[in-house]
Design an enzyme around this catalytic site. Structure first.
Site, PDB file in Angstrom:
ATOM      1  N   ASP A   1       0.837  -1.194   0.000  1.00 37.35           N
ATOM      2  CA  ASP A   1       0.000   0.000   0.000  1.00 37.35           C
ATOM      3  C   ASP A   1       0.876   1.250   0.000  1.00 37.35           C
ATOM      4  O   ASP A   1       1.618   1.504   0.946  1.00 37.35           O
ATOM      5  CB  ASP A   1      -0.895  -0.017   1.234  1.00 37.35           C
ATOM      6  CG  ASP A   1      -1.913   1.120   1.259  1.00 37.35           C
ATOM      7  OD1 ASP A   1      -1.969   1.885   0.275  1.00 37.35           O
ATOM      8  OD2 ASP A   1      -2.637   1.243   2.256  1.00 37.35           O
TER       9      ASP A   1
ATOM     10  N   ASP B   1      -2.547   6.157  -5.993  1.00 36.72           N
ATOM     11  CA  ASP B   1      -2.741   5.269  -4.845  1.00 36.72           C
ATOM     12  C   ASP B   1      -2.877   3.824  -5.309  1.00 36.72           C
ATOM     13  O   ASP B   1      -3.727   3.514  -6.142  1.00 36.72           O
ATOM     14  CB  ASP B   1      -3.995   5.705  -4.071  1.00 36.72           C
ATOM     15  CG  ASP B   1      -4.228   4.893  -2.811  1.00 36.72           C
ATOM     16  OD1 ASP B   1      -3.231   4.468  -2.196  1.00 36.72           O
ATOM     17  OD2 ASP B   1      -5.391   4.707  -2.426  1.00 36.72           O
TER      18      ASP B   1
END
Length: 479
Positions: free
Chosen positions: A155, A357
């Protein structure tokens, strides 16, 4: 004599693989024949790819430590039996919306929250965003001495790496790998509290340091209600053949929510405790990835620059966000559909800012930008029958009478004269064998930050050069 069940399953898998590869060759041929303003998409390429794993589909660049990237809900990670329990599109998109809501909440805390500044090498703000949920792309690393393999979701919007740990003092969810047992590792140590090292938790999780006899404990709660609580610790991290000693991570003793199957999370954000910062001497704050085009294929996550960087990479400045310094910002300035640049004022993007992202699935755009994209896309897809909307998508098509579809090309334009042509799988998302939707969504609030999501990053090599203050893109990055 009846065919045995095992042989029948093998035969079925083989047939599906042939269909998938045939569909791939077919759509490649159509891509040559059709004009560049449109892309040929064979529906079997998008749909049958979700049934079986093709591990030989992609290869990584020749750099340093490289990990295979798999989709959490694809057959390269899930067994045939487990496929029955895989989340459906609705559940995945609900989790995605929870993440987006958390990100938007973080950036809307004050009027300056969305302003962007060019990155100044490695001098980054200390406090970090949190509670944004986990991603769908996973890698396997080694933890401890001797090492035990742990599958983690990586992430770019999180700093703290954590994994479930024995003895699971309160609760651990089911995971595929054996749960890490620190008592069996000769390199594991707890971080004491109060100490300066423990105080780094404030920036990594947004919560103040907490002492527990006299161990340093952490707590992270995510936007979908999931959470992890445990001890702030040091351990040996193994990445292929590379070793990162005294790696700071969270050893989770109470882990509850929607993490099922994976062991935890690998933080690739910009904060002090992220892997990028902790291994800065080894990898020079340089990493890249390519997310596989289908759930049945694999990509890579590569740490380190190596000897050379592809000349076909296009770099745009990396920006720092005052309200979300763990995120990687960039300056989106325009969009084209079918080779035609849309009439969107650059101020529509610059006013709110943009982040890239790895954990958000669907790209979110300012309402004005999304409306322009949708209008042009619908116009160019007018020969296909529209069907009812399926949140968050409002532009969906019934393709039951089609084997392939000609989809308008979509390109994003970034600062530095960088244009990024999206892969065909980043334009349409298949909700079923016959239903496909435009894979973008508009923000409900025009002041919310834009997010370049992982669905639109598929098939691209994305390079993060933190020291150089730039982000690079290369099409066909997985092949």
């Amino acid at each position: 004599m009846p065919m045995k069940l095992e042989n029948l399953q093998k035969a079925t898998t083989f047939i599906i693989l042939i269909l998938f590869k045939s569909a791939l060759y077919y759509h490649q041929l159509l891509a040559v024949l059709l004009p560049k303003c449109s892309l040929a998409v064979h529906l079997q390429y998008l749909y049958f790819g979700s049934r079986i794993c093709d591990l030989q589909f992609y290869s990584s660049p020749n750099r340093e430590a490289s990990l295979t990237v798999k989709h959490k809900y694809g057959p390269c990670f899930q067994s045939n039996k487990d496929q029955l329990q895989v989340l459906n599109h609705t559940e995945i998109l609900l989790q995605d919306q929870s993440r987006v809501n958390s990100i938007h909440s973080m950036f809307s805390k004050n009027s300056d929250g969305n302003k962007l500044e060019e990155s100044q090498a490695t001098t980054l703000p200390a406090n970090s965003g949190l509670t944004i949920g986990t991603g769908n792309y996973i890698v396997t690393v080694g933890l401890g001495t001797p090492k035990t393999d742990q599958t983690l979701a990586f992430d770019t919007g999180s700093d703290l790496t954590w994994a479930q740990c024995e003895p699971c003092a309160k609760q651990c969810y089911n995971q595929k790998d054996p749960i890490f047992d620190p008592s069996k590792s000769t390199s594991y140590t707890n971080i004491s509290c109060p100490t300066p090292l423990c105080s780094q938790l404030t920036s990594a999780t947004g919560s103040p340091q907490q002492c527990s006899d006299p161990k340093c404990s952490y707590r992270v709660r995510y936007g979908d209600g999931s959470f992890t609580i445990g001890y702030f610790s040091k351990e040996r991290l193994t990445i292929t053949s590379d070793v990162v000693d005294n790696f700071i991570f969270g050893c989770g003793q109470d882990n509850e929510g929607l993490f099922e199957d994976i062991a935890g999370l690998l933080g690739l954000g910009r904060g002090q405790v992220s892997l990028v910062q902790q291994a800065a001497q080894k990898y020079s704050q340089f990493f890249s990835y390519c997310l596989p085009s289908t759930t049945s294929s694999t990509g890579y996550l590569t740490l380190g620059k190596g000897n050379e960087v592809s000349s076909s990479l296009k770099f745009t400045p990396m920006l720092t966000l005052s309200q979300g310094p763990s995120f990687y910002g960039l300056n989106l300035i325009g969009i084209s559909v079918g080779g035609q640049r849309l009439s969107i004022p650059t101020s529509v993007f610059s006013t709110v800012g943009t982040i890239i992202d790895s954990g958000t699935v669907i790209t979110r755009l300012p309402p004005t930008a999304y409306d322009a994209l949708r209008t042009k896309f619908r116009d160019m897809m007018r020969n296909y029958q529209m069907t009812s909307a399926s949140s968050p998508f409002d532009t969906c098509y019934d393709l039951s009478k089609s084997q392939s579809v000609s989809v308008p090309s979509i390109s994003f334009f970034f600062d530095g004269d960088v244009s990024v042509d999206l892969d065909k799988v980043g334009i349409l998302v298949m909700l079923s064998q016959t239903e496909a939707c435009l894979a973008f969504a508009g923000n409900s609030n025009p002041s919310n930050i834009a997010i370049f999501g992982n669905e639109q990053q598929k098939g691209l090599e994305v390079v993060y050069d933190v020291v150089g203050g730039r982000i690079g893109f290369r099409p066909g990055g997985c092949s």
